[in-house]
Design an enzyme around this catalytic site. Sequence first.
Site, PDB file in Angstrom:
ATOM      1  N   VAL A  64      53.684  30.283 -10.040  1.00 43.07           N
ATOM      2  CA  VAL A  64      54.985  29.611 -10.026  1.00 43.07           C
ATOM      3  C   VAL A  64      55.818  30.198  -8.898  1.00 43.07           C
ATOM      4  O   VAL A  64      55.953  31.421  -8.791  1.00 43.07           O
ATOM      5  CB  VAL A  64      55.719  29.779 -11.372  1.00 43.07           C
ATOM      6  CG1 VAL A  64      57.140  29.225 -11.277  1.00 43.07           C
ATOM      7  CG2 VAL A  64      54.957  29.097 -12.496  1.00 43.07           C
ATOM      8  N   ALA A 109      58.489  34.623  -7.190  1.00 40.35           N
ATOM      9  CA  ALA A 109      57.261  33.939  -7.606  1.00 40.35           C
ATOM     10  C   ALA A 109      56.561  34.811  -8.640  1.00 40.35           C
ATOM     11  O   ALA A 109      56.917  35.974  -8.839  1.00 40.35           O
ATOM     12  CB  ALA A 109      56.353  33.669  -6.415  1.00 40.35           C
ATOM     13  N   LYS A 110      55.578  34.253  -9.300  1.00 36.89           N
ATOM     14  CA  LYS A 110      54.780  35.019 -10.264  1.00 36.89           C
ATOM     15  C   LYS A 110      53.493  34.258 -10.527  1.00 36.89           C
ATOM     16  O   LYS A 110      53.440  33.036 -10.400  1.00 36.89           O
ATOM     17  CB  LYS A 110      55.541  35.205 -11.593  1.00 36.89           C
ATOM     18  CG  LYS A 110      55.079  36.409 -12.389  1.00 36.89           C
ATOM     19  CD  LYS A 110      55.567  37.714 -11.780  1.00 36.89           C
ATOM     20  CE  LYS A 110      55.164  38.908 -12.632  1.00 36.89           C
ATOM     21  NZ  LYS A 110      55.763  40.161 -12.114  1.00 36.89           N
ATOM     22  N   GLY A 111      52.471  34.998 -10.918  1.00 38.20           N
ATOM     23  CA  GLY A 111      51.203  34.368 -11.238  1.00 38.20           C
ATOM     24  C   GLY A 111      50.517  35.074 -12.389  1.00 38.20           C
ATOM     25  O   GLY A 111      50.888  36.197 -12.750  1.00 38.20           O
ATOM     26  N   ASP A 150      50.228  43.496 -11.204  1.00 34.09           N
ATOM     27  CA  ASP A 150      51.093  43.463 -12.377  1.00 34.09           C
ATOM     28  C   ASP A 150      50.240  43.946 -13.547  1.00 34.09           C
ATOM     29  O   ASP A 150      49.226  44.620 -13.346  1.00 34.09           O
ATOM     30  CB  ASP A 150      51.635  42.044 -12.596  1.00 34.09           C
ATOM     31  CG  ASP A 150      52.875  42.008 -13.475  1.00 34.09           C
ATOM     32  OD1 ASP A 150      52.715  41.881 -14.707  1.00 34.09           O
ATOM     33  OD2 ASP A 150      53.989  42.122 -12.953  1.00 34.09           O
TER      34      ASP A 150
END
Length: 420
Positions: A64, A109-111, A150
């Site tokens: 995202v 952003a992040k995934g 992460d």
Amino acid sequence: MTLTAAPERSVLDDAREQLAQAVETLGLGPAVFAMLAAPRREISVSIPLRRDDGTTEVLRGYRVQHNYSRGPGKGGVRFDARVDIEEVRALAMWMTWKCALLDVPYGGAKGGVRVDPRKYSTAELERITRRYTSEIAPIIGPNQDIPAPDIGTDEQTMAWMMDTYSVGRGHTVLGVVTGKPIALGGSQGRAASTSRGVVAIAVEALRHVGIPVAGARAAVQGFGKVGRGAARFLADEGVSVVAVSDVYGAIFDAAGLDIAALERFVDETGSVVGFPGAQAIDGEDVLTADVDLLVPAAVEGVVHAGNAEAVRARIVVEGANGPLTADADRILEARGVLVVPDILANAGGVVVSYFEWVQANQSYWWSEDEVNQRLVDRMTRAWHDVLGYAARRQLTLRLAATCMAVERVFRAHEMRGLYP
């Protein structure tokens, strides 16, 4: 031990509530909220995996990009069995505010991949990583969106991602991810940067409320990437860490745990459970220990309406993203507990990721002392900026930090204008 958020609300609900409060405080109106609440781009991908035993299964992955008005997207990739699209949307939004607050020229952003990495071999994790990277490759890049480690991922994961992306481009692209091994263009100090930043802020918070740092008592919930380093750096500052926990259990020692010995024990056994001389306690009890400082450093939503009244710490410094629900925030505020929000407290990782990206682009690397000093300087400057903003406007630290960040993102968007 399983710690979960209150079931009636999602982390995305809390993230949007924080945004709504900031927009209202700034007087920006519902149109701005609608724009900033919606991710600019998101992708959901299938990840077919051939397991070592020859069977095949299909995993689900996400990326995202919440906002990139101030620069390319930036945010971690987590491998965790609880990953879903709402969690990734919330984490991407918090990354937007975090980057803006620390004045790092990135968007958020992040995934993530919905997988428990403990149940897969190293070879299987490599295949998962490479397929996930190939699926999201069209929307990532050193000037587009830069992933980082992460929960459940590490520098080896980033090395696989960098290699997979580079193979597709036909040349090595060091800047496509951060958190890489030093041998592949990683930065000195990156591995411990989030923990170091958390402790730099914790020290400032203790001083702010008048608690002497040396001899202060702390509890650290989570003994992974962030919590372990935070416990070590707190002990280095003279703080007595009396309680810690991990996914398997928790321990307590009123006289203060020997963190160096505990780290060696965890390296040998894989858990804090059974550490000699410490008392075994329930994981929830770490959150309610009689301490000056609580550092929740694991997952979202662990302090909620059901246990916030029992929190006895004078200060809560959010080492994890979203460890307090909105309900818990209100309860702790009413009780006079100082809460230092995640977008400030745990921003050390993205700050040093930015340093790594700069170094990769310049092909010139800094010493660890340079990295650590620049990190602490930027974290403490942000602390004083947020503290001053909160005092002038009589806001909580969370609302002050979110307002500062939202205003910076909105102004960037406003100056760029709408297209078409």
